[in-house]
Design a protein around this motif. Structure first.
Motif, PDB file in Angstrom:
ATOM      1  N   MET A  68       0.850  -1.185   0.020  1.00  0.00           N
ATOM      2  CA  MET A  68      -0.028   0.127  -0.010  1.00  0.00           C
ATOM      3  C   MET A  68       0.988   1.261  -0.012  1.00  0.00           C
ATOM      4  SD  MET A  68      -2.777   1.014   2.780  1.00  0.00           S
ATOM      5  CE  MET A  68      -3.929  -0.193   2.312  1.00  0.00           C
ATOM      6  N   ARG A  69       0.614   2.139  -0.833  1.00  0.00           N
ATOM      7  CA  ARG A  69       1.324   3.390  -1.087  1.00  0.00           C
ATOM      8  C   ARG A  69       1.096   4.460   0.305  1.00  0.00           C
ATOM      9  NH1 ARG A  69       0.490   7.216  -5.979  1.00  0.00           N
ATOM     10  NH2 ARG A  69      -1.118   8.156  -4.417  1.00  0.00           N
ATOM     11  N   ILE A  70       2.054   4.824   1.130  1.00  0.00           N
ATOM     12  CA  ILE A  70       1.688   5.643   2.036  1.00  0.00           C
ATOM     13  C   ILE A  70       2.270   7.298   1.489  1.00  0.00           C
ATOM     14  CG2 ILE A  70       2.407   6.384   4.426  1.00  0.00           C
ATOM     15  CD1 ILE A  70       1.191   3.691   4.008  1.00  0.00           C
ATOM     16  N   SER A  71       1.155   8.148   2.056  1.00  0.00           N
ATOM     17  CA  SER A  71       1.532   9.596   1.350  1.00  0.00           C
ATOM     18  C   SER A  71       2.825   9.836   2.003  1.00  0.00           C
ATOM     19  CB  SER A  71       0.583  10.362   2.122  1.00  0.00           C
ATOM     20  OG  SER A  71       0.449  10.568   3.365  1.00  0.00           O
ATOM     21  N   THR A  72       3.337  10.680   1.238  1.00  0.00           N
ATOM     22  CA  THR A  72       4.565  11.650   1.553  1.00  0.00           C
ATOM     23  C   THR A  72       4.404  12.298   2.863  1.00  0.00           C
ATOM     24  OG1 THR A  72       4.159  13.465  -0.028  1.00  0.00           O
ATOM     25  CG2 THR A  72       5.648  11.661  -0.841  1.00  0.00           C
ATOM     26  N   ARG A  73       3.119  12.896   2.895  1.00  0.00           N
ATOM     27  CA  ARG A  73       2.898  13.678   3.990  1.00  0.00           C
ATOM     28  C   ARG A  73       3.000  13.069   5.389  1.00  0.00           C
ATOM     29  NH1 ARG A  73      -1.807  14.448   2.581  1.00  0.00           N
ATOM     30  NH2 ARG A  73      -1.638  16.490   1.715  1.00  0.00           N
ATOM     31  N   ALA A  74       2.327  11.555   5.405  1.00  0.00           N
ATOM     32  CA  ALA A  74       2.618  10.836   6.487  1.00  0.00           C
ATOM     33  C   ALA A  74       3.933  10.441   6.799  1.00  0.00           C
ATOM     34  CB  ALA A  74       1.530   9.629   6.353  1.00  0.00           C
ATOM     35  N   GLN A  75       4.819  10.037   5.910  1.00  0.00           N
ATOM     36  CA  GLN A  75       6.055   9.887   5.790  1.00  0.00           C
ATOM     37  C   GLN A  75       7.121  10.898   6.534  1.00  0.00           C
ATOM     38  OE1 GLN A  75       7.765   7.545   2.372  1.00  0.00           O
ATOM     39  NE2 GLN A  75       5.697   7.285   1.600  1.00  0.00           N
ATOM     40  N   ARG A  76       6.538  12.112   6.211  1.00  0.00           N
ATOM     41  CA  ARG A  76       7.353  13.244   7.008  1.00  0.00           C
ATOM     42  C   ARG A  76       7.231  13.137   8.416  1.00  0.00           C
ATOM     43  NH1 ARG A  76       5.266  16.355   2.712  1.00  0.00           N
ATOM     44  NH2 ARG A  76       3.696  17.423   3.961  1.00  0.00           N
ATOM     45  N   ILE A  77       6.129  12.901   8.897  1.00  0.00           N
ATOM     46  CA  ILE A  77       5.991  12.853  10.435  1.00  0.00           C
ATOM     47  C   ILE A  77       6.633  11.649  11.186  1.00  0.00           C
ATOM     48  CG2 ILE A  77       4.030  12.712  12.246  1.00  0.00           C
ATOM     49  CD1 ILE A  77       3.651  14.868  10.290  1.00  0.00           C
ATOM     50  N   GLU A  78       7.770  12.115  11.939  1.00  0.00           N
ATOM     51  CA  GLU A  78       8.564  11.252  12.734  1.00  0.00           C
ATOM     52  C   GLU A  78       7.927  10.578  13.727  1.00  0.00           C
ATOM     53  OE1 GLU A  78      11.831  13.297  13.763  1.00  0.00           O
ATOM     54  OE2 GLU A  78      11.846  14.717  12.284  1.00  0.00           O
ATOM     55  N   PRO A  79       8.373   9.219  14.321  1.00  0.00           N
ATOM     56  CA  PRO A  79       7.710   8.788  15.400  1.00  0.00           C
ATOM     57  C   PRO A  79       7.795   9.915  16.649  1.00  0.00           C
ATOM     58  CG  PRO A  79       9.452   7.440  14.521  1.00  0.00           C
ATOM     59  CD  PRO A  79       9.564   8.623  13.773  1.00  0.00           C
ATOM     60  N   PHE A  80       6.806   9.751  17.656  1.00  0.00           N
ATOM     61  CA  PHE A  80       6.725  10.434  18.831  1.00  0.00           C
ATOM     62  C   PHE A  80       7.488   9.773  19.862  1.00  0.00           C
ATOM     63  CE2 PHE A  80       3.607  13.004  21.946  1.00  0.00           C
ATOM     64  CZ  PHE A  80       4.756  13.754  22.334  1.00  0.00           C
TER      65      PHE A  80
END
Length: 407
Positions: free
Chosen positions: A1-13
């Motif tokens: 499944m392709r993950i959005s680049t927006r989501a990939q920019r969010i680092e783990p908390f």
């Protein structure tokens, strides 16, 4: 499944990643004489006071559980407005207040309303990680500007001026700040806003810890400066309603319909039960209880910070608000033969059964040297944590001395 680049920019908390590890170890040591002490999460150990709990129960019994308007209950907006008058002597009309599903929703609404793709927002380094991720989620870019202890780990007008480019849209500040517990001096904040305004930018300020200020020199709302300042606030910290997910946003009048339209589509409204409960936050008895608790948080700070300093966990700036201690662990970590706050946090968890937060979450400007302690836990827990850290330090000293003798 392709993950959005927006989501990939969010680092783990990483705060929560450490919390998961601490939770796993806590289960193993729960029945020992040294159960885990959690000084890693910024959540008051107090819960909503009796009048607030009773107001929530009344709302449920009365069936007051259906949608409110997207901007929140008018009566709650009026109560918040009155609180600004009484507490800060500032006139904030109720019509400029938007009740939100926590400060997180308030930040999301503000960022979506004001940030275009590619816009840059200046923020201090260190700062709360989720704030920069709200900017990123709106397709903007958070630009972290390194700060120093001499600057109280806050942006200054000169640094804003120096960092401003043609891509800069504005600043996102926090006063008091997570992780440092420090505030921006009102005169400096005014200068920052002047720099931003002269460039046609926006001043966003996270004031969720404002109620937990301990120094009159700092405990003032930025809303006193200008109606164009945008303030994010919450019922989570001073009002002790973390899981109720209720906050608010103060915006210029022209931005109210824009924010309302976004809120209608994204959230419909904040929790209705939480809103009715929050009305009771402003009763005299509730405010008296909150002030008692604020004094308790201050007493914890006043005891805990000197103890950390004595252990070599140096807190370079005494926090004037919130419930955090931003401590340099370099010397203590060297005693243990490790480098950096990430390893130090896990070593402290393992050896002392004390969970703390490494600096990795909060930026890159020397944050690897720092750990964040939360003093939102009880005084008894803070005292026990210091004793365990003292034992840990003494054991490290003894081991090092034995090693030197062997050489």
């Amino acid at each position: 499944m392709r993950i959005s680049t927006r989501a990939q920019r969010i680092e783990p908390f990483y705060v929560m990643e450490v919390a998961k590890a601490a939770g796993a170890l806590a289960r193993e040591v729960a029945h020992t004489d040294r159960p885990m002490i959690f000084l890693n999460i910024g959540e008051p150990d107090f819960t909503a006071p009796p009048l607030v709990q009773e107001a929530a129960a009344r709302a449920v019994r009365a069936g007051a559980t259906q949608y409110t308007q997207a901007t929140g209950l008018d009566l709650l907006r009026e109560r918040i407005s009155a609180w600004y008058r009484q507490r800060f002597n500032v006139d904030v009309p109720a019509r400029r207040i938007v009740v939100t599903a926590g400060a997180s929703a308030a930040l999301q609404l503000a960022c979506l309303a004001l940030i275009e793709s590619g816009d840059e927002i200046l923020m201090p380094d260190p700062s709360y990680p989720c704030n920069r991720h709200f900017v990123s989620a709106a397709d903007g870019k958070a630009v972290l500007v390194p700060t120093t202890a001499e600057e109280r780990f806050q942006l200054t007008a000169d640094k804003v001026k120096a960092a401003w480019t043609d891509k800069t849209r504005g600043v996102l500040l926090a006063s008091p700040s997570n992780p440092t517990g420090t505030s921006i001096a009102p005169a400096e904040l005014r200068r920052i806003h002047e720099v931003v305004s002269q460039r046609g930018g926006i001043t966003l300020i996270d004031e969720i810890y404002l109620g937990l200020s301990y120094d009159d020199a700092f405990g003032q709302t930025a809303l006193a400066i200008d109606d164009n300042v945008i303030s994010i606030n919450s019922f989570s910290k001073y009002f002790n309603m973390t899981g109720w997910r209720l906050g608010w946003l103060v915006v210029p009048e022209a931005l109210v319909p824009v924010t309302e339209r976004l809120a209608q589509n994204l959230f419909i409204c904040a929790s209705t039960v939480s809103q009715y409960a929050a009305l009771a936050c402003f009763e005299d008895a509730s405010i008296a209880e909150y002030e008692r608790r604020r004094a308790e948080f201050k007493a914890r700070r006043d005891w805990f910070i000197p103890q950390l300093n004595a252990l070599g966990l140096n807190v370079p700036v005494m926090p004037d608000g919130a419930f955090y201690a931003w401590a340099d662990c370099t010397g203590f970590a060297e005693k243990l033969g490790i480098a950096g706050s990430w390893d130090f946090a896990f070593e402290t968890m393992k050896r002392a059964h004390v969970a703390i937060t490494p600096g990795r979450d909060f930026g890159t400007a020397e944050t690897a040297k720092f750990v964040r302690f939360s003093t939102a836990s009880s005084m008894a827990h803070l005292q026990e944590a210091i004793e365990r850290l003292r034992v840990m330090a003494n054991q490290a000293d003894q081991t090092n001395q034995a090693g030197h003798k062997a050489q």
